[in-house]
Write an enzyme that holds these catalytic residues in place. Structure first.
Site, PDB file in Angstrom:
ATOM      1  N   TYR A  81      88.146  57.112  15.061  1.00  0.00           N
ATOM      2  CA  TYR A  81      88.119  55.528  16.688  1.00  0.00           C
ATOM      3  C   TYR A  81      87.178  55.380  16.045  1.00  0.00           C
ATOM      4  CZ  TYR A  81      89.702  53.148  20.169  1.00  0.00           C
ATOM      5  OH  TYR A  81      90.449  52.250  20.657  1.00  0.00           O
ATOM      6  N   ARG A 134      90.309  40.064  13.903  1.00  0.00           N
ATOM      7  CA  ARG A 134      88.597  40.616  14.965  1.00  0.00           C
ATOM      8  C   ARG A 134      89.129  42.044  14.990  1.00  0.00           C
ATOM      9  NH1 ARG A 134      88.390  43.847  18.738  1.00  0.00           N
ATOM     10  NH2 ARG A 134      89.868  42.198  20.707  1.00  0.00           N
ATOM     11  N   LYS A 152      94.736  53.935  16.447  1.00  0.00           N
ATOM     12  CA  LYS A 152      95.181  54.263  17.573  1.00  0.00           C
ATOM     13  C   LYS A 152      96.845  54.789  18.075  1.00  0.00           C
ATOM     14  CE  LYS A 152      92.789  50.309  19.752  1.00  0.00           C
ATOM     15  NZ  LYS A 152      91.984  50.391  20.867  1.00  0.00           N
ATOM     16  N   GLU A 223      97.023  44.472  18.210  1.00  0.00           N
ATOM     17  CA  GLU A 223      95.192  45.033  18.698  1.00  0.00           C
ATOM     18  C   GLU A 223      94.408  43.544  17.380  1.00  0.00           C
ATOM     19  OE1 GLU A 223      94.923  47.771  20.384  1.00  0.00           O
ATOM     20  OE2 GLU A 223      92.689  47.018  19.738  1.00  0.00           O
ATOM     21  N   ASP A 224      93.183  43.297  17.898  1.00  0.00           N
ATOM     22  CA  ASP A 224      92.414  42.646  17.577  1.00  0.00           C
ATOM     23  C   ASP A 224      93.186  42.122  16.757  1.00  0.00           C
ATOM     24  OD1 ASP A 224      91.527  45.283  18.861  1.00  0.00           O
ATOM     25  OD2 ASP A 224      90.459  46.265  16.555  1.00  0.00           O
ATOM     26  N   ASP A 244      95.981  44.668  24.055  1.00  0.00           N
ATOM     27  CA  ASP A 244      95.813  46.149  24.340  1.00  0.00           C
ATOM     28  C   ASP A 244      94.159  45.872  24.583  1.00  0.00           C
ATOM     29  OD1 ASP A 244      94.763  48.756  24.527  1.00  0.00           O
ATOM     30  OD2 ASP A 244      93.932  48.995  22.028  1.00  0.00           O
ATOM     31  N   ASN A 389      82.572  47.482  20.848  1.00  0.00           N
ATOM     32  CA  ASN A 389      82.316  48.396  19.788  1.00  0.00           C
ATOM     33  C   ASN A 389      82.653  48.071  18.196  1.00  0.00           C
ATOM     34  OD1 ASN A 389      83.463  50.223  21.481  1.00  0.00           O
ATOM     35  ND2 ASN A 389      85.135  49.488  21.592  1.00  0.00           N
ATOM     36  N   ASN A 434      86.537  52.505  27.414  1.00  0.00           N
ATOM     37  CA  ASN A 434      87.346  52.372  26.529  1.00  0.00           C
ATOM     38  C   ASN A 434      88.866  52.345  26.199  1.00  0.00           C
ATOM     39  OD1 ASN A 434      89.524  52.967  23.318  1.00  0.00           O
ATOM     40  ND2 ASN A 434      87.100  52.060  23.140  1.00  0.00           N
TER      41      ASN A 434
HETATM   42  N1  LIG Z   1      85.754  49.191  25.188  1.00  0.00           N
HETATM   43  C1  LIG Z   1      87.110  48.674  24.859  1.00  0.00           C
HETATM   44  O1  LIG Z   1      87.872  49.064  25.451  1.00  0.00           O
HETATM   45  C2  LIG Z   1      87.286  47.080  24.036  1.00  0.00           C
HETATM   46  C3  LIG Z   1      85.996  46.651  24.176  1.00  0.00           C
HETATM   47  N2  LIG Z   1      86.174  45.252  23.135  1.00  0.00           N
HETATM   48  C4  LIG Z   1      85.128  44.590  22.403  1.00  0.00           C
HETATM   49  O2  LIG Z   1      84.805  43.623  22.976  1.00  0.00           O
HETATM   50  C5  LIG Z   1      84.284  42.996  21.811  1.00  0.00           C
HETATM   51  C6  LIG Z   1      84.805  41.417  21.736  1.00  0.00           C
HETATM   52  O3  LIG Z   1      86.555  41.443  21.398  1.00  0.00           O
HETATM   53  P1  LIG Z   1      87.324  39.591  22.335  1.00  0.00           P
HETATM   54  O4  LIG Z   1      87.103  39.007  23.210  1.00  0.00           O
HETATM   55  O5  LIG Z   1      88.235  40.983  21.611  1.00  0.00           O
HETATM   56  O6  LIG Z   1      86.498  39.208  21.035  1.00  0.00           O
HETATM   57  P2  LIG Z   1      86.064  37.666  21.200  1.00  0.00           P
HETATM   58  O7  LIG Z   1      85.807  37.613  19.923  1.00  0.00           O
HETATM   59  O8  LIG Z   1      87.457  37.294  21.492  1.00  0.00           O
HETATM   60  O9  LIG Z   1      85.371  37.070  21.966  1.00  0.00           O
HETATM   61  C7  LIG Z   1      83.905  37.163  21.603  1.00  0.00           C
HETATM   62  C8  LIG Z   1      83.349  36.516  22.908  1.00  0.00           C
HETATM   63  O10 LIG Z   1      81.931  36.782  22.867  1.00  0.00           O
HETATM   64  C9  LIG Z   1      81.012  35.478  22.617  1.00  0.00           C
HETATM   65  N3  LIG Z   1      79.640  34.887  22.470  1.00  0.00           N
HETATM   66  C10 LIG Z   1      80.046  35.248  21.393  1.00  0.00           C
HETATM   67  N4  LIG Z   1      78.273  35.441  20.058  1.00  0.00           N
HETATM   68  C11 LIG Z   1      77.928  34.705  21.395  1.00  0.00           C
HETATM   69  C12 LIG Z   1      76.658  35.415  21.679  1.00  0.00           C
HETATM   70  N5  LIG Z   1      75.857  35.001  20.985  1.00  0.00           N
HETATM   71  N6  LIG Z   1      76.376  34.969  22.853  1.00  0.00           N
HETATM   72  C13 LIG Z   1      77.127  34.946  24.078  1.00  0.00           C
HETATM   73  N7  LIG Z   1      78.347  34.753  23.748  1.00  0.00           N
HETATM   74  C14 LIG Z   1      78.892  35.417  22.600  1.00  0.00           C
HETATM   75  C15 LIG Z   1      82.486  34.626  21.815  1.00  0.00           C
HETATM   76  O11 LIG Z   1      82.509  32.976  22.102  1.00  0.00           O
HETATM   77  P3  LIG Z   1      82.603  32.058  22.046  1.00  0.00           P
HETATM   78  O12 LIG Z   1      83.659  32.266  23.063  1.00  0.00           O
HETATM   79  O13 LIG Z   1      82.320  30.563  22.077  1.00  0.00           O
HETATM   80  O14 LIG Z   1      83.095  31.880  20.431  1.00  0.00           O
HETATM   81  C16 LIG Z   1      83.508  35.331  22.397  1.00  0.00           C
HETATM   82  O15 LIG Z   1      84.050  34.192  23.912  1.00  0.00           O
HETATM   83  C17 LIG Z   1      84.498  43.546  20.520  1.00  0.00           C
HETATM   84  O16 LIG Z   1      82.971  44.074  20.074  1.00  0.00           O
HETATM   85  C18 LIG Z   1      85.342  44.404  20.836  1.00  0.00           C
HETATM   86  O17 LIG Z   1      85.199  45.417  20.024  1.00  0.00           O
HETATM   87  C19 LIG Z   1      87.360  44.797  22.574  1.00  0.00           C
HETATM   88  C20 LIG Z   1      88.304  45.410  23.462  1.00  0.00           C
HETATM   89  C21 LIG Z   1      88.403  46.799  24.358  1.00  0.00           C
HETATM   90  C1  LIG Z   2      88.467  49.614  21.656  1.00  0.00           C
HETATM   91  C2  LIG Z   2      89.378  48.088  21.379  1.00  0.00           C
HETATM   92  O1  LIG Z   2      90.709  48.290  21.322  1.00  0.00           O
HETATM   93  C3  LIG Z   2      88.446  46.887  20.794  1.00  0.00           C
HETATM   94  O2  LIG Z   2      86.860  47.134  20.779  1.00  0.00           O
HETATM   95  O3  LIG Z   2      88.890  46.173  20.150  1.00  0.00           O
HETATM   96 MG   LIG Z   3      90.707  46.161  20.029  1.00  0.00          MG
END
Ligand SMILES: NC(=O)C1=CN([C@@H]2O[C@H](COP(=O)(O)OP(=O)(O)OC[C@H]3O[C@@H](n4cnc5c(N)ncnc54)[C@H](OP(=O)(O)O)[C@@H]3O)[C@@H](O)[C@H]2O)C=CC1
Ligand SMILES: CC(=O)C(=O)O
Ligand SMILES: [Mg+2]
Length: 563
Positions: A81, A134, A152, A223-224, A244, A389, A434
């Site tokens: 993972y 993504r 997953k 997912e993603d 998720d 991540n 996570n």
């Molecule tokens: N810990 C956990 O369990 C999980 C962690 N994650 C992590 O969260 C992260 C985001 O996932 P997700 O929300 O789906 O991705 P998205 O692509 O939907 O969102 C990313 C966000 O970050 C913003 N962003 C990008 N660059 C910058 C910057 N330089 N400054 C400020 N903001 C910025 C984007 O802005 P804009 O909207 O303007 O493009 C967007 O709002 C990933 O790394 C993922 O691995 C996700 C799910 C679970």
């Molecule tokens: C953990 C997870 O789902 C993510 O980083 O997208």
């Molecule tokens: Mg995910």
């Protein structure tokens, strides 16, 4: 997937399975088998080499793979993972040797039901589907995204005991915008630019119907996806499905926040939250915490919403910033900024003086020394969760957060970090916020309750039951999430919460669980968990007498409940 050739099988079982001579003669204990696996892992230099070894192990003997994983969650989870699965997805077309899931390309549209029929397993309880657009914080990885579906589902089995043959990883291939992949002669996906939302929704409509037609009770986890909001809105009341990244992440972070907020001694109404990242995870998390502030903090929707400040790539999300905001951001868009725009995170911190800082931005290192030190000036125990991540995208490390807050931080990260030795010699463990702490229990709770839908109350319950699943010792050690090696017990509790919510919402349909008290229900859930130490089920099916004999004869080194 197989378990046929296992060196732990007794001679009688080998004869029964007609594998005598096909397996080396020695009959091994599980401990010896695991020793060999650990030695093999030790000999591999890179995380990716270890990943490949573990994939082969899973495909050749999944019982042994899960005995290894369940017995060594803390060490092996990062290899199947996050973070190593990120390397695997990036290099998928180079490391690929055998299919482990369904590839559904655009050219199969109109024919998806037939393609899905090719999956060899008769029963499937759950699938994880991605479009690879993504993957973690690594961007568009095309069909390489199937690695995340596989990872997953391995955790569904390890953490919640869903049988491995009843899990189905899927990648839909609607092209990719990743030039590196498009120019790579080894790329395994369709060589075309990624199709837009309209085509994607058409394709998903067909896929959802086809999956349900073949397996009417199937749970579908999204997912993603780069933009997962339209599919969640469209399907959540039609199919047994959830997202998720929006919902699972929202729940797991909420659980950590419930425990961390209590440790700050600051009431919800006096907390101020800044989110770096306003995508699916950022908005999903903010919405869940807002629900909690309303419920436990006795705030109105408006009072709760005002505590949140979301920052995206253009700065603080405001109504008058001058760009057209995506719909999912509107709920948290600020109107009280008096025309002033705040572009950098630093400016936003100076303006808001938050008590809680969340990172869901995919920007590794965004919480630098200056940012973390500022957080330490706003409250005695700042809550800082760098949740992106894999490790390379984490907004800061545990070490940095501890050092720059004088060891006062309440911390959780998306990917694992090493422990930190404090000035007084005390070892501090980081929390891992996570979604792996909740999605296995959400899936298991849905299977156990036979719920037809997964509603918001079930997701919220997963967070509440996770938050209260810590032992006294874990609380005394200052943890905000349970230790990972207890994940099977924890997932059973999360599943319990999900079942109770399904019952409350009249969604549960399993007559066997009606009237069960909590203890009985938890035992029932554990009893349904796949046990990688049990005699192979094919023996039970073909020869119940032999199965009974073997089951009573084998003195199993572990039993499922001890795992
Ligand atoms: N810990 C956990 O369990 C999980 C962690 N994650 C992590 O969260 C992260 C985001 O996932 P997700 O929300 O789906 O991705 P998205 O692509 O939907 O969102 C990313 C966000 O970050 C913003 N962003 C990008 N660059 C910058 C910057 N330089 N400054 C400020 N903001 C910025 C984007 O802005 P804009 O909207 O303007 O493009 C967007 O709002 C990933 O790394 C993922 O691995 C996700 C799910 C679970
Ligand atoms: C953990 C997870 O789902 C993510 O980083 O997208
Ligand atoms: Mg995910």
């Amino acid at each position: 997937m197989s378990t046929r050739f296992d060196t732990s099988y007794e001679p009688e079982l080998r004869e029964h399975l007609h594998i005598s001579g096909l397996v080396p003669p020695v009959v091994e204990t599980y401990d010896i088998q695991i020793k060999r696996c650990l030695k093999a892992l030790e000999s591999k230099k890179s995380g990716l080499d270890k990943y490949v070894y573990l994939s082969h192990l899973r495909n050749s003997n999944f019982n042994l793979f899960y005995r290894l994983l369940i017995g060594h969650m803390k060490d092996i989870t990062p290899l199947v993972y996050t973070p190593v699965v990120g390397d695997a997805c990036e290099n998928w077309s180079h490391i690929f040797s055998e299919p482990e899931g369904l590839y559904l390309p655009w050219k199969e549209r109109g024919n998806l039901a037939e393609t899905i029929k090719n999956w060899p397993e008769k029963e499937v309880d759950i699938c994880v589907v991605t479009d690879g657009s993504r993957i973690l914080g690594l961007g568009d990885l095309g069909v390489g995204g199937i690695g995340i579906s596989i990872g997953k589902l391995a955790l569904y089995t390890a953490c919640a005991g869903i049988h491995p043959t009843k899990t189905l990883p899927i990648v839909i291939d609607l092209g990719t915008d990743n030039e590196r992949l498009l120019n790579d002669e080894l790329y395994l996906g369709t060589r075309m630019k990624r199709l837009g939302e309209k085509d994607m929704m058409k394709f998903l409509d067909e896929m959802m119907a086809a999956l349900k037609a073949r397996w009417p009770s199937i749970i579908i986890q999204f997912e993603d996806f780069k933009n997962p909001f339209p599919s969640l809105a469209k399907y959540q009341n039609m199919y047994t499905c959830f997202n998720d990244d929006i919902q699972g992440t929202g729940a797991v972070v909420l659980a950590g926040v419930i425990n961390a907020v209590r440790d700050t001694g600051i009431a919800p109404k006096d907390q101020r939250l800044v989110f770096l990242g306003a995508g699916s995870a950022g908005v999903g998390v903010a919405r869940q915490i807002m629900e909690m502030f309303k419920k436990d903090g006795h705030l109105s929707e408006d009072e709760a919403r005002k505590l949140f400040y979301l920052v995206d790539s253009k700065g603080l999300v405001t109504n008058d910033r001058g760009d057209k905001l995506q719909e999912h951001k509107l709920i948290f868009s600020r109107s009280d900024n008096n025309g002033q725009q705040y572009k950098s995170l630093e400016d936003v911190l100076d303006y808001v003086k938050p008590t809680i800082l969340m990172g869901l931005s995919t920007i590794g290192g965004a919480f630098n020394e200056g940012i973390i030190k500022k957080m330490a000036t706003y409250s005695e125990r700042p809550i800082i969760f760098p949740l992106s991540n894999p490790v390379s995208k984490s907004e800061c490390t545990f070490d940095e957060a501890m050092k720059y807050t004088n060891e006062k931080v309440l911390f959780a990260s998306g990917s694992p970090f090493p422990s930190y030795e404090g000035k007084d010699g005390k070892i501090h463990e980081p929390g891992q916020g996570n979604n792996m702490y909740v999605f296995p229990g959400i899936g298991m709770g849905t299977i156990i309750s036979q719920a037809s839908l997964i509603n918001q109350d079930m997701i919220y319950a997963s967070a509440e039951y996770l938050a209260t699943s810590l032992t006294k010792e874990e609380r005394d050690d200052g943890l905000i999430y349970p230790r990972i090696d207890r994940i099977r017990d924890v997932s059973a509790r999360v599943a319990l919460g999900v079942v109770r919510a399904a019952e409350r919402n009249h969604l549960a349909r399993n007559p066997e669980i009606v009237g069960m008290d909590d203890d009985t229900l938890v035992e029932y859930i554990k009893g349904k968990m796949y046990d990688p130490t049990a005699v192979p089920t094919e023996v039970e099916e073909t020869d119940p007498g032999m199965w009974n004999w073997l089951t009573s004869k084998l003195s199993l080194p572990w039993s499922a409940s001890k795992l």
